[in-house]
Scaffold this active site. Sequence first.
Site, PDB file in Angstrom:
ATOM      1  N   ARG A 178     -38.875 -49.129  29.168  1.00 15.48           N
ATOM      2  CA  ARG A 178     -38.355 -49.706  30.416  1.00 15.48           C
ATOM      3  C   ARG A 178     -38.914 -51.108  30.667  1.00 15.48           C
ATOM      4  O   ARG A 178     -39.170 -51.490  31.808  1.00 15.48           O
ATOM      5  CB  ARG A 178     -38.651 -48.804  31.622  1.00 15.48           C
ATOM      6  CG  ARG A 178     -38.259 -47.354  31.460  1.00 15.48           C
ATOM      7  CD  ARG A 178     -36.820 -47.170  31.096  1.00 15.48           C
ATOM      8  NE  ARG A 178     -36.472 -45.762  30.876  1.00 15.48           N
ATOM      9  CZ  ARG A 178     -35.318 -45.375  30.342  1.00 15.48           C
ATOM     10  NH1 ARG A 178     -34.436 -46.255  29.941  1.00 15.48           N
ATOM     11  NH2 ARG A 178     -35.066 -44.100  30.171  1.00 15.48           N
ATOM     12  N   ASN A 181     -46.006 -41.891  28.266  1.00 13.80           N
ATOM     13  CA  ASN A 181     -45.528 -41.094  27.137  1.00 13.80           C
ATOM     14  C   ASN A 181     -46.365 -41.507  25.938  1.00 13.80           C
ATOM     15  O   ASN A 181     -46.108 -42.518  25.296  1.00 13.80           O
ATOM     16  CB  ASN A 181     -44.036 -41.335  26.867  1.00 13.80           C
ATOM     17  CG  ASN A 181     -43.168 -40.807  27.996  1.00 13.80           C
ATOM     18  OD1 ASN A 181     -43.371 -39.702  28.488  1.00 13.80           O
ATOM     19  ND2 ASN A 181     -42.207 -41.604  28.427  1.00 13.80           N
ATOM     20  N   LYS A 220     -49.469 -37.812  32.083  1.00 16.95           N
ATOM     21  CA  LYS A 220     -48.138 -37.247  32.312  1.00 16.95           C
ATOM     22  C   LYS A 220     -48.105 -35.940  31.534  1.00 16.95           C
ATOM     23  O   LYS A 220     -48.061 -35.950  30.299  1.00 16.95           O
ATOM     24  CB  LYS A 220     -47.071 -38.218  31.800  1.00 16.95           C
ATOM     25  CG  LYS A 220     -45.642 -37.717  31.900  1.00 16.95           C
ATOM     26  CD  LYS A 220     -44.638 -38.793  31.415  1.00 16.95           C
ATOM     27  CE  LYS A 220     -43.202 -38.311  31.568  1.00 16.95           C
ATOM     28  NZ  LYS A 220     -42.215 -39.353  31.184  1.00 16.95           N
ATOM     29  N   GLU A 245     -40.917 -33.991  31.107  1.00 13.52           N
ATOM     30  CA  GLU A 245     -39.989 -34.585  30.144  1.00 13.52           C
ATOM     31  C   GLU A 245     -40.459 -34.378  28.708  1.00 13.52           C
ATOM     32  O   GLU A 245     -40.381 -35.290  27.885  1.00 13.52           O
ATOM     33  CB  GLU A 245     -39.790 -36.084  30.457  1.00 13.52           C
ATOM     34  CG  GLU A 245     -39.185 -36.311  31.837  1.00 13.52           C
ATOM     35  CD  GLU A 245     -38.927 -37.766  32.196  1.00 13.52           C
ATOM     36  OE1 GLU A 245     -39.556 -38.645  31.596  1.00 13.52           O
ATOM     37  OE2 GLU A 245     -38.090 -38.014  33.081  1.00 13.52           O
ATOM     38  N   ARG A 251     -33.754 -30.752  41.463  1.00 10.83           N
ATOM     39  CA  ARG A 251     -34.861 -31.549  40.935  1.00 10.83           C
ATOM     40  C   ARG A 251     -35.669 -32.207  42.052  1.00 10.83           C
ATOM     41  O   ARG A 251     -36.884 -32.372  41.923  1.00 10.83           O
ATOM     42  CB  ARG A 251     -34.297 -32.603  39.981  1.00 10.83           C
ATOM     43  CG  ARG A 251     -35.310 -33.630  39.549  1.00 10.83           C
ATOM     44  CD  ARG A 251     -34.752 -34.495  38.452  1.00 10.83           C
ATOM     45  NE  ARG A 251     -35.546 -35.703  38.292  1.00 10.83           N
ATOM     46  CZ  ARG A 251     -35.308 -36.643  37.395  1.00 10.83           C
ATOM     47  NH1 ARG A 251     -34.304 -36.512  36.555  1.00 10.83           N
ATOM     48  NH2 ARG A 251     -36.075 -37.714  37.302  1.00 10.83           N
ATOM     49  N   LYS A 310     -44.584 -40.267  42.687  1.00  9.47           N
ATOM     50  CA  LYS A 310     -43.530 -41.287  42.799  1.00  9.47           C
ATOM     51  C   LYS A 310     -43.076 -41.387  44.249  1.00  9.47           C
ATOM     52  O   LYS A 310     -43.006 -40.379  44.953  1.00  9.47           O
ATOM     53  CB  LYS A 310     -42.334 -40.925  41.909  1.00  9.47           C
ATOM     54  CG  LYS A 310     -42.653 -41.046  40.438  1.00  9.47           C
ATOM     55  CD  LYS A 310     -41.382 -41.090  39.580  1.00  9.47           C
ATOM     56  CE  LYS A 310     -41.789 -41.148  38.112  1.00  9.47           C
ATOM     57  NZ  LYS A 310     -40.710 -41.590  37.206  1.00  9.47           N
ATOM     58  N   ASP A 312     -36.404 -40.422  40.991  1.00 14.81           N
ATOM     59  CA  ASP A 312     -36.973 -41.299  39.966  1.00 14.81           C
ATOM     60  C   ASP A 312     -36.576 -42.746  40.185  1.00 14.81           C
ATOM     61  O   ASP A 312     -35.750 -43.269  39.437  1.00 14.81           O
ATOM     62  CB  ASP A 312     -36.516 -40.814  38.579  1.00 14.81           C
ATOM     63  CG  ASP A 312     -37.258 -41.538  37.454  1.00 14.81           C
ATOM     64  OD1 ASP A 312     -38.287 -42.182  37.732  1.00 14.81           O
ATOM     65  OD2 ASP A 312     -36.810 -41.440  36.307  1.00 14.81           O
ATOM     66  N   GLU A 368     -46.777 -43.989  43.639  1.00 10.38           N
ATOM     67  CA  GLU A 368     -46.350 -44.750  42.453  1.00 10.38           C
ATOM     68  C   GLU A 368     -45.026 -45.456  42.728  1.00 10.38           C
ATOM     69  O   GLU A 368     -44.046 -44.829  43.117  1.00 10.38           O
ATOM     70  CB  GLU A 368     -46.204 -43.805  41.256  1.00 10.38           C
ATOM     71  CG  GLU A 368     -45.841 -44.519  39.961  1.00 10.38           C
ATOM     72  CD  GLU A 368     -45.765 -43.570  38.763  1.00 10.38           C
ATOM     73  OE1 GLU A 368     -46.737 -42.803  38.540  1.00 10.38           O
ATOM     74  OE2 GLU A 368     -44.739 -43.580  38.056  1.00 10.38           O
ATOM     75  N   GLU A 424     -36.172 -50.796  36.349  1.00 11.52           N
ATOM     76  CA  GLU A 424     -35.342 -49.886  35.563  1.00 11.52           C
ATOM     77  C   GLU A 424     -33.986 -49.618  36.218  1.00 11.52           C
ATOM     78  O   GLU A 424     -32.951 -49.728  35.569  1.00 11.52           O
ATOM     79  CB  GLU A 424     -36.095 -48.562  35.346  1.00 11.52           C
ATOM     80  CG  GLU A 424     -35.280 -47.537  34.574  1.00 11.52           C
ATOM     81  CD  GLU A 424     -36.051 -46.252  34.305  1.00 11.52           C
ATOM     82  OE1 GLU A 424     -37.231 -46.152  34.724  1.00 11.52           O
ATOM     83  OE2 GLU A 424     -35.480 -45.343  33.677  1.00 11.52           O
ATOM     84  N   GLU A 469     -28.027 -52.653  46.334  1.00 13.68           N
ATOM     85  CA  GLU A 469     -27.620 -51.316  46.760  1.00 13.68           C
ATOM     86  C   GLU A 469     -26.120 -51.285  47.068  1.00 13.68           C
ATOM     87  O   GLU A 469     -25.419 -50.335  46.711  1.00 13.68           O
ATOM     88  CB  GLU A 469     -28.416 -50.906  48.004  1.00 13.68           C
ATOM     89  CG  GLU A 469     -28.093 -49.510  48.503  1.00 13.68           C
ATOM     90  CD  GLU A 469     -28.893 -49.129  49.740  1.00 13.68           C
ATOM     91  OE1 GLU A 469     -29.297 -50.053  50.490  1.00 13.68           O
ATOM     92  OE2 GLU A 469     -29.117 -47.928  49.949  1.00 13.68           O
ATOM     93  N   TRP A 483     -30.346 -33.389  33.243  1.00 12.69           N
ATOM     94  CA  TRP A 483     -31.432 -34.101  33.923  1.00 12.69           C
ATOM     95  C   TRP A 483     -31.547 -33.813  35.415  1.00 12.69           C
ATOM     96  O   TRP A 483     -32.423 -34.381  36.090  1.00 12.69           O
ATOM     97  CB  TRP A 483     -31.286 -35.605  33.695  1.00 12.69           C
ATOM     98  CG  TRP A 483     -31.472 -36.002  32.268  1.00 12.69           C
ATOM     99  CD1 TRP A 483     -30.487 -36.163  31.336  1.00 12.69           C
ATOM    100  CD2 TRP A 483     -32.713 -36.256  31.587  1.00 12.69           C
ATOM    101  NE1 TRP A 483     -31.043 -36.519  30.116  1.00 12.69           N
ATOM    102  CE2 TRP A 483     -32.407 -36.580  30.245  1.00 12.69           C
ATOM    103  CE3 TRP A 483     -34.057 -36.244  31.984  1.00 12.69           C
ATOM    104  CZ2 TRP A 483     -33.390 -36.884  29.293  1.00 12.69           C
ATOM    105  CZ3 TRP A 483     -35.034 -36.556  31.047  1.00 12.69           C
ATOM    106  CH2 TRP A 483     -34.696 -36.866  29.723  1.00 12.69           C
TER     107      TRP A 483
END
Lengths: 654, 654
Positions: B147, B189, B268, B272, B322, B346, B351, B373, B379, B486, B516
């Site tokens: 990202r 990751n 993390k 995912e 989610r 977050k 996300d 966060e 992104e 937006e 997802w």
Amino acid sequence: MTDPGDFDAAWLPDAAFRAVGARRSLVRGGPDLLADTVHRELADACARFGGEAVRGADAGGAGLVLDLTGDNPADEGFTLGRADGVTTVTASGGRGLLYGLFHVVRLGEDAFAGDLPPRTHRPALATRMLDHWDNVAVHPVTGQVERGYAGGSLFWADGEARGDLDRVRAYGRLLAACGINAVAVNNVNVHATEARLLTDRLGDVAAIADVLRPYGIRTHLSVGFATPMLLGGLPTADPLDPAVRAWWAAATARVYEAIGDFGGFVVKADSEGRPGPFAYGRSHADGANMLAAALEPHGGTVHWRAFVYDHRQDWRDRSTDRARAAYDHFTPLDGRFADNVVLQVKHGPMDFQVREPVSPLIGAMPDTRLAVELQVTQEYTGQQRHVCWLGPMWSEVLRFRPAGGTSAGRLADGLVAVSNAGDDRFWTGHPLAQANLYAFGRLAWDPEADPRAVLDEWIALTHPGAPARLAEGLHAILDGSWATYEKYTAPLGVGFMVQPGHHYGPSVDGYEYSPWGTYHFADRDGVGVDRSVATGTGFAGQYAEPWAKLYESPDTCPDELLLFFHHVPYGHVLHSGTTVIQHIYDTHFEGVAEAEEARRVWAGLADLVEPERHARVAERFEEQLRSAREWRDQINSYFLRKSGVPDARGRTVH
Amino acid sequence: MTDPGDFDAAWLPDAAFRAVGARRSLVRGGPDLLADTVHRELADACARFGGEAVRGADAGGAGLVLDLTGDNPADEGFTLGRADGVTTVTASGGRGLLYGLFHVVRLGEDAFAGDLPPRTHRPALATRMLDHWDNVAVHPVTGQVERGYAGGSLFWADGEARGDLDRVRAYGRLLAACGINAVAVNNVNVHATEARLLTDRLGDVAAIADVLRPYGIRTHLSVGFATPMLLGGLPTADPLDPAVRAWWAAATARVYEAIGDFGGFVVKADSEGRPGPFAYGRSHADGANMLAAALEPHGGTVHWRAFVYDHRQDWRDRSTDRARAAYDHFTPLDGRFADNVVLQVKHGPMDFQVREPVSPLIGAMPDTRLAVELQVTQEYTGQQRHVCWLGPMWSEVLRFRPAGGTSAGRLADGLVAVSNAGDDRFWTGHPLAQANLYAFGRLAWDPEADPRAVLDEWIALTHPGAPARLAEGLHAILDGSWATYEKYTAPLGVGFMVQPGHHYGPSVDGYEYSPWGTYHFADRDGVGVDRSVATGTGFAGQYAEPWAKLYESPDTCPDELLLFFHHVPYGHVLHSGTTVIQHIYDTHFEGVAEAEEARRVWAGLADLVEPERHARVAERFEEQLRSAREWRDQINSYFLRKSGVPDARGRTVH
């Protein structure tokens, strides 16, 4: 070295040679490279089954005589007969002799029973070619093999030639056994490393050609139109520029020094970002003829692809129709291509979808040599994770009569396909996809062959001596598998409802707002593309009669192509008597049920198939079922959400 | 060596130091690394502007005195005052002294005019951290920087540390100037190569830490939960296994031998596809506390991410939500985390979408330390090709009062963000995205700061002495740019209508049938996700009052979050007085018009901005406009096709 156990025997297991291997045979004539191949095949078989193979000398008591009477490479035919207890194959060229041998192998004991009046067999199409979309250097997006679903490349690995050519040799033998006589060894999207196959990497190509030649296969190269700039340092690739023409002539001459029987070039130009003659205000005839001039002194051919369209289309623009593109670009050029140019036309007007009409370009250029291009690799037909026997699809294409007269298969000089083979142990990822590779060769030999008979051949060769239950099971699984795949994926001729990029799995709107010219225009009222002359893009008018009239009206358009040619309401009643929306639901439930049934049949064949092969197919069926259900549910949900029409049978639509 | 001309001065151009550089200054106290940094900054400025910088000794006639009165690294505050013609900064720790210097720099001549009563400044949040999602080895999917939209990594290139740390040094200086005190140098990751930063590649981390330390920045590492198996050869990563605990303790001790002020780990886990404690039937408290125990003797902290959800959800399953996941997973663990664990949450429940409610987890765990966060890297907000000033979004988040009382910004111990910086000449790809990086630091210092005032600071520092017209122009471009983005992208709190994978550009159904957990459920009648307690997933009930009640009903839910919380018909009338469908059309036309206006304003500032910077932004505006129109047209067409409701104002919807 490749371990022979690394690859499957496919349709040439030892046992398929039992009938010839148990006899005394004689190969006469030559010296000839292919006659030597025939002899070696017989000698190997005899070593296994107790016969005797004699070369050259007269041999009394032979049950099989293969007689090479000339050295004519252009004549690929052979005559087979049997009298006085001797089966005879006569051919005036080495390829004919080789094809005659494999014909005898296919016949098995039937070749040695009673008398057979002499009958001549000859391929209907002169060129029967596989294109490999293989990259030498692993491409960051498309990988080692573009649209490859069978492991790595047979020829290349990580930027280099593989070196070990045992597998390529075995591949050539398999191809010869189904009649293929040409292979292009690199991707039509020619990147920087691959461009050099024409120059300093030519030795790698020559090595492959040396291994394929004994099986009657000529090697071809895909070349990039801008290569004189990329590698020759020229400021232009203008096909009428003398320096450019001289560069190609010199480069081509060097190729023939290394590969005396080199087949020629395959070219994708002005297509999906590839360079081409348009940049110089030249026509595709100018471009193709320049390469033809370089090849002509050496007997080579240009396969010039007609896959030219605007891949940066604006989805808002409803007047442009990608389906029209090849016809619009090329028909004005009819008669302007050199004699050694073959225009290579995809079988449908779009791009290898599960269902398309036959391209209207086929038959529309009587003064241009034609090759029809098929896709054996299953880009849009399940990627060798789904079973999808394509013989019936190809047969429909080849039997199509563009103007009501001669069939597409008889109009063509060549049949070309994108190969589905890679370095996978079973060659094709899905072992049952071997049937597609085999059938491609056999339909190129005889485009009007019954695909069911071709499948019988493949089954008998692949599983010699197996009980009828295996053949019945394989027919049950394969015969309708294309129709099944169509049912659970794309209804009524709609295409491209796939995940963008890799093209596996459903995404109904994945290409709907893209620049690729691939739309279905589904809204809350209806779906499909109006390609009629009266109210649409006019594509239907590119066909000769009777097709133009037939496709023009939704009343006469075949159901399976309705949404390709027409935008209709969800309530439109098909010839089948059901509505479009109900057809979508019904076929998606049926397709999954049929795939489940195929899996069940396969499970019941476990005792008749070697364990590794059975397990591989069984594993693929699990993925096929998962994916088929995903297709069913996404397509059904999408159209329920859009149409608001519930399933008349009350099944679950999410 | 990096050429200094390779990177932009951003908010620390030489001219920003004119006021301090023209004076006589004294830095007292120490020895202290950061006091030395302060002195060096002053000496450099004085060399340019004619002043004099004195270190250590008493210096008569100084206009600026910076007094370090202790060696307390935990106290980051400073006191600023001015009397008798002397401006004084007093701090009990080196960081405070450094922050005091940059405060004086921001004030410019105002720091030296008249008397200033002593005032103490202290950051509201102890940890102000940037996470770099940088890979050491280029990842086949996510590349060098996951990202990342600003070139390569500041730290790593092609599998190795960059070696040249000049750019990292300059980066540390920029971060110190906006108050950031922590950096994690690798992707959350953690892949195989990056895992070894903890072990044999630790020297590379130590070298970075050495360069960042003089700017008051502690270095952190992202670590993988399964590292004891991957690198330690252990058969398990069970956090309660003594051998695992011993492995982490030993590895951590070695880290502190190399980096005495190492900050700690970012993790993390069970997210995912990353490994985590769930595999061993352990809780996230067990997992975090194990690492906390290893760090505790050395003063390090675990930042444990709460981004835990089912990323293999079945889209057919409407009961799983989610948005609920982080709250459901973590609230039962409140009070069970060790003192040196910070739960990193977050800001929204999904996300980093362009519009989300504040996560209900913020404020729901009073006995757990919290870091909020944010995502500075854009992104989902235009990927630094679109201008999108995020100060107002972050300010909304930080000022949100979860239970009507204390704001999110005051509840947190830390503010963390994913950095938008890379090796791009302008650090952030889009030069105006520097404002986001600056604002992040300043809002972490004071979460209730007015973002408009922060933007004023950034403008004044970046363009010292520029006329008011430039500031007015930049405000015109930036102030409303988030709202503009937006408008032309995601209406009314709907998220994820983006191209799958890379997340740039529209694809309304791109994530609609994915695993997802990111759905909008648009059908021919309406759109949105029912997250009410009464009829939906119950997510609204995770909030404390007054929010739970407010979000529960479409009558009280704020317009901008309506479709996040409710599925409503296209004809639903918003508080704004317009219908949902008309709002979609209106905002999409408005958004594009606003972006066009911003481009026009920028063009008019050409005489006030250095040419290279102006050209870069101008070039980005071209892409922004192209993309904005694509968003407008695809979203409008999609909803017209679904709803069948035409635009009331008759504009073109394709």
